[in-house]
Design an enzyme around this catalytic site. Structure first.
Site, PDB file in Angstrom:
ATOM      1  N   ASP A  58      -0.745   6.632  -8.760  1.00 48.23           N
ATOM      2  CA  ASP A  58      -1.216   6.337  -7.411  1.00 48.23           C
ATOM      3  C   ASP A  58      -1.947   5.007  -7.490  1.00 48.23           C
ATOM      4  OD1 ASP A  58      -2.521   6.080  -4.973  1.00 48.23           O
ATOM      5  OD2 ASP A  58      -3.164   8.173  -4.886  1.00 48.23           O
ATOM      6  N   TYR A 147      -0.115  -4.418   9.393  1.00 44.38           N
ATOM      7  CA  TYR A 147       0.829  -4.758   8.328  1.00 44.38           C
ATOM      8  C   TYR A 147       0.856  -6.262   8.084  1.00 44.38           C
ATOM      9  CZ  TYR A 147       5.291  -5.165   5.835  1.00 44.38           C
ATOM     10  OH  TYR A 147       6.267  -5.460   4.923  1.00 44.38           O
ATOM     11  N   LYS A 151      -0.202  -8.335   4.632  1.00 44.48           N
ATOM     12  CA  LYS A 151       0.758  -9.141   3.894  1.00 44.48           C
ATOM     13  C   LYS A 151       0.350 -10.620   3.864  1.00 44.48           C
ATOM     14  CE  LYS A 151       3.412  -5.861   2.518  1.00 44.48           C
ATOM     15  NZ  LYS A 151       3.452  -5.516   1.084  1.00 44.48           N
ATOM     16  N   PRO A 183      14.545   3.706   2.660  1.00 40.11           N
ATOM     17  CA  PRO A 183      13.977   4.918   3.242  1.00 40.11           C
ATOM     18  C   PRO A 183      12.831   4.622   4.200  1.00 40.11           C
ATOM     19  CG  PRO A 183      14.430   5.271   0.926  1.00 40.11           C
ATOM     20  CD  PRO A 183      14.677   3.808   1.191  1.00 40.11           C
ATOM     21  N   ARG A 188      10.951   4.471   9.925  1.00 44.29           N
ATOM     22  CA  ARG A 188      10.452   3.731  11.092  1.00 44.29           C
ATOM     23  C   ARG A 188      11.424   3.838  12.262  1.00 44.29           C
ATOM     24  NH1 ARG A 188       9.554  -0.238   7.209  1.00 44.29           N
ATOM     25  NH2 ARG A 188      10.836  -1.800   8.262  1.00 44.29           N
TER      26      ARG A 188
END
Length: 250
Positions: A58, A147, A151, A183, A188
């Site tokens: 993780d 997001y 990024k 995936p 989404r």
């Protein structure tokens, strides 16, 4: 055998771009340590090549990251591929979502790079590859607020690492994909279809329609770019943002 004698760590290796990159690296002769939180998928992946070793990881847990670095003290390539794509604009972005996005997309790279950097610096030609996005460097994308912010942080981190260690044989570059069939993308599409009361095919065609090439990319194409950035062929390349988006940001 472009990666022969190189040990490569890859995060989020169980599916999508990470999985494709594990297979591409192994095919090019690398010893690949594939990490993910999905142990069942990792075990299936390991069956594909005797050059693949797997580790449950993780990346948001710094203790696990540090333990992994101790277990593999001779690493040549680190590919930070783990990420999460939250949707929504700033008003739809809760503080919890904001912090979770940075935890997965930014903090994890900080943990990985700090843990593996000392050993990377001991290798003759080492490389860090960070997964960014076309949605963070040039292209503004609707409903990708958190997001895009994360990024953009990845790009800043990439530039800083490249500048700090350019004289010590370490290269650091970012990959900025456009829409890639994975995936994650399929999830989404499904969520958007449910939210907008549309069919999955309609939403899928919407993603395709914004691509100048008339198609979305595939994970193997991104993996091929990662092979180049991991190999000594890119020895004169550092601090770059490598767009692979079918002309989306042109």
């Amino acid at each position: 055998m472009r990666l022969a004698n190189k040990t490569c760590i890859i995060t989020a290796a169980a599916q999508g771009i990470g999985r494709a990159t594990v297979l591409a690296f192994a095919q090019e002769g690398a010893h690949v340590i594939a990490t993910d939180i999905n142990l069942a998928a990792l075990k299936q992946l390991q069956q594909q090549s005797n050059r693949i070793e797997i580790e449950l990881l993780d990346v948001t847990q710094v203790e696990q990251v540090v333990d992994l670095a101790r277990h593999y003290p001779y690493t040549d390539v680190l590919f930070n591929c783990a990420g999460w794509v939250p949707t929504g604009n700033i008003l739809a972005c809760s503080q919890e979502q904001w912090h979770q996005a940075f935890k997965i997309n930014v903090d994890s790279m900080y943990y990985m790079i700090r843990a593996f950097l000392p050993q990377l610096l001991l290798r003759p030609s080492s490389s860090i590859i960070n997964m960014a996005s076309a949605a963070s460097s040039i292209k503004g994308v609707m409903d990708r607020f958190a997001y895009s912010a994360t990024k953009a942080a990845v790009l800043g981190m990439t530039k800083a690492i490249a500048a700090d260690y350019i004289t010590q044989g370490l290269r650091c570059n970012a990959i900025c994909p456009g829409t890639i069939d994975s995936p994650s993308l399929q999830q989404r599409i499904e969520h958007q279809a449910e939210r907008e009361h549309r069919s999955r095919e309609e939403v899928y065609q919407q993603f395709i329609s914004r691509q100048p090439m008339g198609r979305i990319g595939n994970a193997a194409e991104v993996a091929a770019l990662a092979v180049y950035l991991a190999s000594d062929e890119s020895a004169f390349t550092t601090g770059t943002f490598n767009h692979i988006d079918g002309g989306w940001t042109n």
